[in-house]
Design an enzyme around this catalytic site. Structure first.
Site, PDB file in Angstrom:
ATOM      1  N   ASN A 252      25.089  25.731 100.365  1.00  0.00           N
ATOM      2  CA  ASN A 252      24.210  24.622 100.002  1.00  0.00           C
ATOM      3  C   ASN A 252      23.411  24.051 101.170  1.00  0.00           C
ATOM      4  OD1 ASN A 252      26.891  23.757 100.820  1.00  0.00           O
ATOM      5  ND2 ASN A 252      26.234  21.672 100.378  1.00  0.00           N
TER       6      ASN A 252
ATOM      7  N   GLN B 278      24.729  26.307  93.679  1.00  0.00           N
ATOM      8  CA  GLN B 278      23.401  26.551  94.243  1.00  0.00           C
ATOM      9  C   GLN B 278      22.803  27.883  93.780  1.00  0.00           C
ATOM     10  OE1 GLN B 278      21.680  24.348  95.824  1.00  0.00           O
ATOM     11  NE2 GLN B 278      23.280  22.833  96.220  1.00  0.00           N
TER      12      GLN B 278
ATOM     13  N   HIS C  78      22.674  18.965  87.262  1.00  0.00           N
ATOM     14  CA  HIS C  78      21.598  18.275  87.981  1.00  0.00           C
ATOM     15  C   HIS C  78      20.955  19.109  89.085  1.00  0.00           C
ATOM     16  CE1 HIS C  78      23.582  16.792  91.834  1.00  0.00           C
ATOM     17  NE2 HIS C  78      24.623  17.224  91.154  1.00  0.00           N
TER      18      HIS C  78
ATOM     19  N   THR D  76      36.467  11.330  74.988  1.00  0.00           N
ATOM     20  CA  THR D  76      35.229  11.502  74.237  1.00  0.00           C
ATOM     21  C   THR D  76      34.178  12.199  75.099  1.00  0.00           C
ATOM     22  OG1 THR D  76      35.673   9.498  72.963  1.00  0.00           O
ATOM     23  CG2 THR D  76      33.396  10.310  72.979  1.00  0.00           C
TER      24      THR D  76
ATOM     25  N   CYS E  63      26.744  14.959  99.523  1.00  0.00           N
ATOM     26  CA  CYS E  63      28.109  14.433  99.421  1.00  0.00           C
ATOM     27  C   CYS E  63      28.680  14.035 100.783  1.00  0.00           C
ATOM     28  CB  CYS E  63      29.022  15.464  98.755  1.00  0.00           C
ATOM     29  SG  CYS E  63      28.644  15.720  97.007  1.00  0.00           S
TER      30      CYS E  63
END
Length: 382
Positions: free
Chosen positions: A150, A180, A202, A242, A329
């Site tokens: 990454n 990636q 994302h 859920t 991150c």
């Protein structure tokens, strides 16, 4: 004008994704576990999304488990595999340049008594097939490796993992972090011999907060291995609760909107070459990755007295150019990838990552290059 070139951190959701999410938030808002019409309609969207992802990987839809993202998928994979195989061996093989979610999980498993081998890259970020074959022995229960790095875009020898495992006669499960790589190269877990594959939405113009873990059903892994939360029947009890149907529907829409991988890679390769040409004209710029890496990522040393974090802040505030100095991150910490590659501190402290998506243009690169050129000239190394 602005140029968003931090697509390895996240991508702008595509129109198809936004439309799907809005539909689930407004018209199709039922609980997917409810048995009335609204619940059934919501569940149908989840089934469609699961099918789209499965088709893109060439696997069965029952082998796709939705998660909150790649970090959770990676954690599930490492801890689940270690728990499932701990009676058959003690060695885990990974690399020193993995995403933090794999590295930190591996370090935790090391604390629990597993022997973890962290393969170190060369100065270009490469891990060799020979290193892999040497590290995998008969006691290896898990090999976890990213497909594409990454930070520098290095393509890892993931296609050789199954050969190494077979040669050693190891009971190892194979996990590949494809975050990636997904949507950028053709990925087929069956052909790779992978038992576990992590992906996320994302990075492909889908929503944040949803990812998936492919779990090969022939690996005979159960909820007793993977479940870290309890309380429901959703996702085969591996991740009860859920389902977030808006995000899952958006994920599925983003997958269906993906262009042809090979045609897209050709376009990005041309953009990468153009960027290298433009940036190489800036005196003192050094590329930390070579042209054999993924064309979606450039890692560049910027010759200025400012550290990389200040460089990206200056680019953002004064030029509307958005890049990063490594993994999002890591939140600005020194790059463990460039450190593992053995690069000098001067290079590590002043390098930025430029990452492309299918929506980037040469105009974006022109703005980046002119902005960096001005920045280097006005803030030279003292």
């Amino acid at each position: 004008m602005s140029a968003y070139l931090d697509n390895s951190a996240t991508t702008k959701p595509c129109d198809e994704c936004v439309s799907a999410v809005m539909n689930m938030l407004t018209d199709n808002f039922g609980n997917p576990s409810s048995l009335h019409d609204l619940g059934i309609k919501a569940m149908k969207e989840i089934i469609l999304a699961r099918g789209a992802i499965a088709d893109s990987l060439g696997v069965d839809k029952d082998e796709i488990i939705f998660t909150s993202g790649a970090t959770e998928a990676n954690n599930m994979a490492l801890f689940g595999a270690a728990k499932a195989k701990k009676r058959l061996g003690n060695r885990i093989v990974t690399t020193a340049v993995e995403h933090e979610s794999v590295l930190e999980s591996a370090k935790e498993l090391e604390k629990q008594g597993f022997e973890v081998v962290f393969l170190k890259p060369d100065i270009h970020g490469n891990i060799s097939e020979e290193q892999l074959f040497e590290a995998v022995n008969k006691d290896t229960i898990l090999v976890s490796m990213m497909y594409i790095n990454n930070e520098v875009g290095t393509v890892m020898p993931v296609k050789s993992i199954s050969k190494a495992v077979k040669r050693a006669g190891a009971p190892a499960l194979i996990h590949i972090d494809c975050v990636q790589a997904y949507g950028k190269v053709n990925i087929n877990p069956k052909k790779l011999g992978a038992d576990l594959v992590s992906i996320t939405a994302h990075k492909i113009h889908g929503p944040k907060g949803v990812g998936a873990l492919y779990v090969n059903k022939s690996a005979n892994l159960t909820d007793q291995n993977f479940a870290r939360t309890f309380g429901g029947e959703q996702e085969k009890r591996l991740r009860p609760g859920t389902e977030c149907s808006p995000l899952i529907a958006g994920f599925g829409a983003a997958v269906r909107a993906l262009p042809n991988v090979n045609k897209q890679k050709k376009k990005i390769k041309e953009l990468n070459s153009y960027a290298r040409q433009k940036l190489s004209k800036i005196d003192g710029v050094v590329f930390n990755n070579d042209e054999n890496t993924s064309p979606y990522i450039l890692n560049v040393y910027v010759p200025t007295f400012m550290r990389s974090q200040t460089v990206l802040q200056e680019l953002s505030a004064n030029y509307n150019v958005y890049v990063s100095n490594g993994s999002a991150c890591a939140k600005g910490k020194k790059s463990h990838v460039l450190t593992a590659m053995g690069l000098p501190n001067e290079i590590i402290d002043k390098s930025i990552r430029i990452s492309f998506s299918r929506f980037n243009t040469k105009e974006d690169v022109d703005l980046l290059a002119s902005s960096l050129d001005e920045l280097v000239k006005t803030h030279p190394i003292k």
